[in-house]
Enzyme design. Sequence first.
Site, PDB file in Angstrom:
ATOM      1  N   ARG A 110      16.182   4.954  15.475  1.00 51.03           N
ATOM      2  CA  ARG A 110      15.915   6.243  16.156  1.00 51.03           C
ATOM      3  C   ARG A 110      17.152   6.697  16.926  1.00 51.03           C
ATOM      4  O   ARG A 110      17.553   7.871  16.836  1.00 51.03           O
ATOM      5  CB  ARG A 110      14.719   6.121  17.111  1.00 51.03           C
ATOM      6  CG  ARG A 110      14.390   7.472  17.733  1.00 51.03           C
ATOM      7  CD  ARG A 110      13.232   7.455  18.709  1.00 51.03           C
ATOM      8  NE  ARG A 110      12.978   8.832  19.144  1.00 51.03           N
ATOM      9  CZ  ARG A 110      12.426   9.176  20.287  1.00 51.03           C
ATOM     10  NH1 ARG A 110      12.007   8.246  21.132  1.00 51.03           N
ATOM     11  NH2 ARG A 110      12.267  10.446  20.603  1.00 51.03           N
ATOM     12  N   THR A 150       5.061 -12.387  14.854  1.00 45.08           N
ATOM     13  CA  THR A 150       5.987 -11.815  15.818  1.00 45.08           C
ATOM     14  C   THR A 150       5.979 -12.606  17.130  1.00 45.08           C
ATOM     15  O   THR A 150       4.961 -13.199  17.505  1.00 45.08           O
ATOM     16  CB  THR A 150       5.595 -10.352  16.101  1.00 45.08           C
ATOM     17  OG1 THR A 150       6.335  -9.874  17.216  1.00 45.08           O
ATOM     18  CG2 THR A 150       4.106 -10.220  16.436  1.00 45.08           C
ATOM     19  N   ASP A 151       7.107 -12.541  17.839  1.00 42.14           N
ATOM     20  CA  ASP A 151       7.168 -13.177  19.169  1.00 42.14           C
ATOM     21  C   ASP A 151       6.293 -12.444  20.189  1.00 42.14           C
ATOM     22  O   ASP A 151       5.996 -12.988  21.262  1.00 42.14           O
ATOM     23  CB  ASP A 151       8.617 -13.253  19.671  1.00 42.14           C
ATOM     24  CG  ASP A 151       9.311 -11.908  19.800  1.00 42.14           C
ATOM     25  OD1 ASP A 151       8.717 -10.866  19.437  1.00 42.14           O
ATOM     26  OD2 ASP A 151      10.472 -11.900  20.261  1.00 42.14           O
ATOM     27  N   GLU A 152       5.856 -11.216  19.850  1.00 45.39           N
ATOM     28  CA  GLU A 152       5.066 -10.435  20.812  1.00 45.39           C
ATOM     29  C   GLU A 152       3.710 -11.056  21.100  1.00 45.39           C
ATOM     30  O   GLU A 152       3.047 -10.672  22.076  1.00 45.39           O
ATOM     31  CB  GLU A 152       4.854  -9.011  20.293  1.00 45.39           C
ATOM     32  CG  GLU A 152       6.129  -8.246  20.177  1.00 45.39           C
ATOM     33  CD  GLU A 152       5.889  -6.758  19.995  1.00 45.39           C
ATOM     34  OE1 GLU A 152       4.770  -6.291  20.244  1.00 45.39           O
ATOM     35  OE2 GLU A 152       6.843  -6.085  19.597  1.00 45.39           O
ATOM     36  N   LYS A 181       0.832  -1.216   0.000  1.00 43.72           N
ATOM     37  CA  LYS A 181       0.000   0.000   0.000  1.00 43.72           C
ATOM     38  C   LYS A 181       0.861   1.258   0.000  1.00 43.72           C
ATOM     39  O   LYS A 181       0.348   2.369  -0.141  1.00 43.72           O
ATOM     40  CB  LYS A 181      -0.872  -0.047   1.253  1.00 43.72           C
ATOM     41  CG  LYS A 181      -2.003   0.940   1.319  1.00 43.72           C
ATOM     42  CD  LYS A 181      -2.803   0.696   2.618  1.00 43.72           C
ATOM     43  CE  LYS A 181      -3.806   1.798   2.862  1.00 43.72           C
ATOM     44  NZ  LYS A 181      -4.467   1.609   4.180  1.00 43.72           N
ATOM     45  N   LEU A 182       2.161   1.089   0.213  1.00 43.91           N
ATOM     46  CA  LEU A 182       3.100   2.216   0.325  1.00 43.91           C
ATOM     47  C   LEU A 182       2.628   3.197   1.399  1.00 43.91           C
ATOM     48  O   LEU A 182       2.404   4.384   1.129  1.00 43.91           O
ATOM     49  CB  LEU A 182       3.312   2.919  -1.032  1.00 43.91           C
ATOM     50  CG  LEU A 182       3.932   2.044  -2.135  1.00 43.91           C
ATOM     51  CD1 LEU A 182       4.163   2.878  -3.393  1.00 43.91           C
ATOM     52  CD2 LEU A 182       5.245   1.399  -1.695  1.00 43.91           C
ATOM     53  N   LYS A 231      -1.795  -8.955  15.702  1.00 45.55           N
ATOM     54  CA  LYS A 231      -0.982 -10.017  15.097  1.00 45.55           C
ATOM     55  C   LYS A 231      -1.426 -11.384  15.641  1.00 45.55           C
ATOM     56  O   LYS A 231      -1.485 -12.362  14.889  1.00 45.55           O
ATOM     57  CB  LYS A 231       0.506  -9.787  15.371  1.00 45.55           C
ATOM     58  CG  LYS A 231       1.117  -8.587  14.650  1.00 45.55           C
ATOM     59  CD  LYS A 231       1.122  -8.708  13.130  1.00 45.55           C
ATOM     60  CE  LYS A 231       2.046  -9.775  12.614  1.00 45.55           C
ATOM     61  NZ  LYS A 231       2.165  -9.704  11.120  1.00 45.55           N
ATOM     62  N   ASN A 290       4.468  -0.646  17.679  1.00 47.80           N
ATOM     63  CA  ASN A 290       3.683  -0.661  18.918  1.00 47.80           C
ATOM     64  C   ASN A 290       3.228   0.723  19.362  1.00 47.80           C
ATOM     65  O   ASN A 290       2.079   0.902  19.776  1.00 47.80           O
ATOM     66  CB  ASN A 290       4.515  -1.289  20.039  1.00 47.80           C
ATOM     67  CG  ASN A 290       4.380  -2.794  20.051  1.00 47.80           C
ATOM     68  OD1 ASN A 290       3.300  -3.316  20.265  1.00 47.80           O
ATOM     69  ND2 ASN A 290       5.470  -3.495  19.790  1.00 47.80           N
TER      70      ASN A 290
END
Length: 333
Positions: free
Chosen positions: A191, A121-123, A34-35, A152, A84
């Site tokens: 970041r 994901t592991d989350e 979807k960019l 997820k 997140n």
Amino acid sequence: MQRILVTGGAGFIGSNFVHHLVAHTDAVVSVLDKLTYAASREALDGLPAERVSLVVGDVADQPLVEKLVGEHDAVVHFAAESHNDNSLSEPGPFIQTNIVGTFCLLEACRKHDTRLHHVSTDEVYGDLALDDPQRFTEDTPYNPSSPYSAAKAGSDHLVRAWVRSFGVRATISNCSNNYGPWQHVEKFIPRQVTNVLEGGRPKVYGAGTNVRDWIHVADHSSAVWTILQHGRIGETYLIGADGERTNLEVVAMILAHLGRPADDYDLVADRAGHDLRYAIDSTKLRTELGWTPSYADFAAGLAATIDWYAEHRDWWAPHKHATEAAYAAKGQA
Ligand code: NAD
Ligand code: DAU
């Protein structure tokens, strides 16, 4: 030769996976993306046009997805809202893309009997105590904390249901935190690296004792390709490279590499519901499918990643100001 549809293939991990396919297979690849703000067309630059094409579209667009899936032998599903912090400010897009988008893809794979690999994901397993000797395995109960990880987890459950109820030929992988080139500057390592490169300081949530289990994005790609080729239908495989570090340890490594004092960082407001620790036991993937990571040395992989960001200012600088403004508005800058 295989025709492979890669959803989210203009994102951080999806684009790395497309490069992996071009370098290591003879697959012809279509990217459906979807960019969104998280995508980078540049990450796909230089790939041969006869091997890779880009379709700009939404994974939740059922007619488009049905048409595309019908034209391919396999689908690898990376497309998602992935951050997140964004899921805490605005959960809606996470439900729409991560759950409704996966539902659309599953219906298309059911209709065309197309092989699907779902990237998760592991989350979904929640978090571990800092001193817990256990790591996540494929048998760990689901216990997601954030709107992102809950969405997820929902998508994983849909995949499992479509395998069991409709015989969809799908596998699932749950991977730990990725690092490497082309990761958006909203994420932790980019970041902090770009803050330092701009003369600022790393911004660490809470006390900085949270632990993440880092894996180089190239190792995630090789694991997904291994599972797509050799994984057993209906199975889940955990992907990890034994890279546990506290956030403060990672910041210390970034500061040392860039020649800054070890205490040159700020502690800022913590993330709501912040998971303490993730840790992956990837024994099943290693013993059953023979996969091993190539980037065993996290310090070396991180140093190369820092250098990559120093050399690609033109790519990340246009996104840096708005990203930091959003963090500042939440008291995290
Ligand atoms: P990313 O945010 O960098 O990229 C996501 C990509 O999906 C972007 O190109 C975006 O444009 C695209 N996308 C978003 N919504 C879409 C939609 N509705 N239709 C089509 N395309 C859409 O994310 P990432 O870090 O590369 O993560 C990719 C996948 O891997 C996600 O499913 C994520 O849950 C999973 N994952 C990520 C990590 C990690 O450390 N980043 C670890 C484990 C699993
Ligand atoms: O575990 C896999 C997951 O890893 C993926 O499913 C997600 O898509 C991916 O974004 C990542 O989630 P995290 O929330 O762990 O990653 P993030 O980069 O946002 O944060 C990593 C750690 O650093 C976490 O403990 C929060 C902390 N952090 C993050 C930022 C952005 C800070 O201390 N300061 C920051 O500025």
